[in-house]
Design an enzyme around this catalytic site. Structure first.
Site, PDB file in Angstrom:
ATOM      1  N   GLY A 112       0.843  -1.194   0.000  1.00 31.69           N
ATOM      2  CA  GLY A 112       0.000   0.000   0.000  1.00 31.69           C
ATOM      3  C   GLY A 112       0.870   1.232   0.000  1.00 31.69           C
ATOM      4  N   CYS A 139       5.330  -6.193   1.586  1.00 32.05           N
ATOM      5  CA  CYS A 139       5.733  -4.788   1.504  1.00 32.05           C
ATOM      6  C   CYS A 139       5.104  -3.976   2.647  1.00 32.05           C
ATOM      7  CB  CYS A 139       5.387  -4.243   0.119  1.00 32.05           C
ATOM      8  SG  CYS A 139       6.321  -2.789  -0.289  1.00 32.05           S
ATOM      9  N   TYR A 140       4.132  -3.085   2.356  1.00 27.79           N
ATOM     10  CA  TYR A 140       3.510  -2.338   3.449  1.00 27.79           C
ATOM     11  C   TYR A 140       2.925  -3.304   4.482  1.00 27.79           C
ATOM     12  CZ  TYR A 140       0.356   0.761   5.997  1.00 27.79           C
ATOM     13  OH  TYR A 140      -0.282   1.447   6.993  1.00 27.79           O
ATOM     14  N   HIS A 226       7.686  -8.172  -3.871  1.00 30.44           N
ATOM     15  CA  HIS A 226       6.345  -8.539  -4.343  1.00 30.44           C
ATOM     16  C   HIS A 226       6.347  -9.913  -5.022  1.00 30.44           C
ATOM     17  CE1 HIS A 226       4.247  -4.745  -3.560  1.00 30.44           C
ATOM     18  NE2 HIS A 226       5.460  -4.213  -3.708  1.00 30.44           N
ATOM     19  N   GLU A 228       3.786 -11.437  -6.112  1.00 29.52           N
ATOM     20  CA  GLU A 228       2.646 -11.576  -7.029  1.00 29.52           C
ATOM     21  C   GLU A 228       2.952 -11.114  -8.454  1.00 29.52           C
ATOM     22  OE1 GLU A 228       3.014  -9.500  -4.560  1.00 29.52           O
ATOM     23  OE2 GLU A 228       2.114  -7.545  -4.915  1.00 29.52           O
ATOM     24  N   ASP A 284     -18.623 -12.142 -21.320  1.00 30.08           N
ATOM     25  CA  ASP A 284     -19.326 -12.186 -20.035  1.00 30.08           C
ATOM     26  C   ASP A 284     -20.806 -12.538 -20.205  1.00 30.08           C
ATOM     27  OD1 ASP A 284     -16.875 -11.296 -19.319  1.00 30.08           O
ATOM     28  OD2 ASP A 284     -17.497  -9.233 -18.930  1.00 30.08           O
ATOM     29  N   LYS A 426     -11.684 -12.421 -15.005  1.00 34.21           N
ATOM     30  CA  LYS A 426     -11.961 -12.670 -16.429  1.00 34.21           C
ATOM     31  C   LYS A 426     -11.394 -14.008 -16.909  1.00 34.21           C
ATOM     32  CE  LYS A 426     -13.428 -10.637 -20.319  1.00 34.21           C
ATOM     33  NZ  LYS A 426     -14.618  -9.776 -20.405  1.00 34.21           N
TER      34      LYS A 426
END
Ligand code: XMP
Length: 570
Positions: A112, A139-140, A226, A228, A284, A426
């Protein structure tokens, strides 16, 4: 999807998107559908209880990401789901009562923009520690753990941003099982840990960060980097270790399970009721209609409005897939004349959008009335939309109303919303589509704007111009597919400009239209780069267009990125 309305509000040519707008993703091919549905929701349609039970009911388990506002928070959730573990993103003030039914197996505290020592810096709620579940701070999130558990965080003298080499060291941890001794990671932080909390061990370090990974024996971990993002190649292994080795998850989040579970839930929710959906052929709306059809058969009727601005063969393809192959109940409405009539003389792009949006609602409503009593409206809301509207503080419908000037639906048409995809990303929706037997071609369709070809014809939209554009666009699509580039490109299409230029064909001079070709790569439509298409593909496209479309004598390729351009020309 929502940015599109913001564009419209301000007039795309005139205004710079706000920083807030830049977070939004404009990808839906079902934009009018969404407009309609959002407004229906706002005017009194009852909202079903949030589908928290999206998780397979047998062995429910989840990882909860506490979102401290990092641009990567949603990505963490996606990565965890890629490990086949259900994951939800919640804000730091979410009460335990809302989380408990998900049966959390562990928490991830996201990164963040804040600093833990600032007044009002967001902190982890007490239950994170009291629950005794494993916690991974990123991180944060790691700084929050350090701060709350008695360590020390200080402002970094310089921001560490970019690649770093992580070395495992100190104490061995299952968090780093199968991770090489040294591995690249992606850093992006200002503040840094000066002292770990008591009883925490150092698990890994980099040249700049002596505390790049820390952990205690209560399964509380912190990562300065990170895991991710793709720039941390072992990030997936680390997250997988966290969810399986540390949190003990089983990994039951598969699309097969999701479908089974959704079928039962839809049946229970709808009972003997009737559902309508607006089918556009976009991913969708196609998947949502199909899953509901699988659950309740002919209790769902799909209304497919042809506004006359679709690509060549789109109508036939959509109709055949759903009516003939899937056996669905479809009301097909050819309203092209009605739309063309209203677009006569209109050249302003935003007016075109507004007219098409309004007219779509009129047609849809007329058709819905003919069906008789209907109870539910199916909507292809996805998880990023849910998160987006939860964090934006104003409903999408409000934006649509103010920006799009859509009048809204008559209050009598109050329908409950059926949103079986509201917890999916998605890529998960695509998997569901494939598992339900939808053709790859449909599931991997490039985004197509709701107003369709009308915003790819510069100036007035006429029948003749639509035919010219369809023919040119067909060639682009055909050659892109033949070159196996379709899926790599975010979008690829033709634009019919209002420029005419002189050419020569045989012994004759011609005065024909200029067609532009646009092909872009992008992750989210917020930024895009023009694709470096091979010259021979461009040559074939150009040759074929001037040969096959007699009204066109010149083809150009658009080599601008977004920003400063947009993907569409209008
Ligand atoms: P721009 O042109 O703003 O487009 O870079 C970003 C993405 O949004 C799509 N787009 C639209 N989609 N209705 C839609 O449903 C619209 O009016 C609209 N305008 C743009 C565009 O195709 C791209 O994917």
């Amino acid at each position: 999807m929502v940015i599109y309305f913001q564009h419209m509000a301000k007039g795309r040519a005139k205004s710079k998107p706000s920083p807030k707008a830049s977070r939004r993703v404009a990808t839906s091919g079902d934009i009018e559908v969404s407009t309609y549905l959002e407004i229906a929701k706002e005017i009194g349609g009852e909202q079903p209880e949030a589908a928290r039970e999206a998780i397979p009911s047998g062995e429910r388990e989840a990882i909860i990401v506490i979102d401290f506002g990092s641009q990567y928070s949603l990505l963490i959730a996606r990565r965890v789901r890629e490990c086949q573990v259900y994951c939800e993103l919640v804000s730091a003030d979410t009460p335990w009562e809302k989380i408990a039914p998900l049966n959390p197996k562990g928490f991830i505290l996201s990164g963040g923009p804040g600093s833990v020592y600032e007044a009002n810096a967001p902190m982890a709620p007490a239950y994170i520690y009291e629950s005794r579940l494993p916690v991974l701070g990123i991180c944060y999130g790691m700084q929050v753990i350090t701060h709350q558990m008695g360590g020390q965080v200080a402002p970094g003298t310089k921001r560490e941003y970019g690649h770093a080499l992580l070395h495992l060291g100190g104490v061995d941890s299952p968090l780093f099982a199968n991770v090489p001794q040294s591995t690249p990671v992606w850093m992006s932080h200002g503040d840094k840990i000066e002292a770990t909390p008591p009883d925490f061990n150092v698990l890994a370090y980099t040249d700049n960060s002596p505390f790049a990974a820390i952990g205690n024996d209560k399964n509380i971990f912190g990562l300065q980097f990170h895991p991710e993002v793709v720039h941390t190649p072992e990030g997936r292994t680390i997250l997988k270790n966290f969810v399986y080795r540390i949190c003990g998850c089983q990994g039951n989040w598969t699309m097969g399970n999701f479908i089974q579970d959704s079928l039962t839930k839809i049946q229970k929710e709808v009972g003997k009721g009737k559902v309508i959906s607006a089918l556009s052929g976009g991913v969708d709306s196609s998947v949502v209609s199909t899953v509901i059809h699988r659950a309740i058969g002919d209790q769902i009727t799909c209304i497919f409005v042809n506004h006359g601005m679709l690509r060549r063969e789109e109508v036939e393809r959509t109709f055949n897939t759903f009516r003939l192959n899937m056996g669905m109940n479809i009301v097909y409405v050819d309203a092209s004349e009605r739309f063309l009539d209203r677009l006569k003389g209109v050249t302003d792009p935003e007016t075109k959008r507004k007219i098409i949006g309004e007219e779509f609602i009129n047609v849809f409503e007329d058709e819905a009335k003919k069906i008789g009593k209907v109870d539910f409206l199916a909507q292809g809301t996805l998880y990023p939309d849910v998160i987006e509207s939860a964090s934006s503080g104003s409903t999408a419908a409000a934006k649509i109303k103010s920006h799009h000037n859509v009048g809204g639906l008559p209050a009598r048409m109050t329908l409950k919303l059926l949103e079986p995809l509201r917890y999916l990303f998605k890529d998960e929706v695509r998997q569901v589509g494939l598992e339900l037997g939808l053709p790859e071609e449909m599931v991997w369709r490039q985004p197509f704007p709701g107003p369709g070809l009308s915003i790819r014809i510069i100036g007035e939209v006429t029948k003749e111009k639509l035919e010219i554009l369809r023919a040119a666009d067909w060639v682009v699509m055909n050659e892109i597919k033949k070159a196996n580039l379709y899926r790599q490109l975010w979008q690829s299409f033709a634009i019919l400009t209002d420029v005419r230029s002189v050419g020569v064909m045989g012994d004759y001079r011609t005065y024909g239209y200029l067609v532009a070709v646009r092909a872009v790569t992008s992750d989210d439509a917020m930024t895009a780069d023009w694709s470096r298409l091979p010259y021979d593909v461009l040559a074939r496209i150009s040759n074929r267009i001037v040969n096959e479309v007699p009204e066109v004598n010149r083809v150009v390729y658009d080599i601008t990125s977004k920003p400063p351009s947009t993907i569409e020309w209008e």
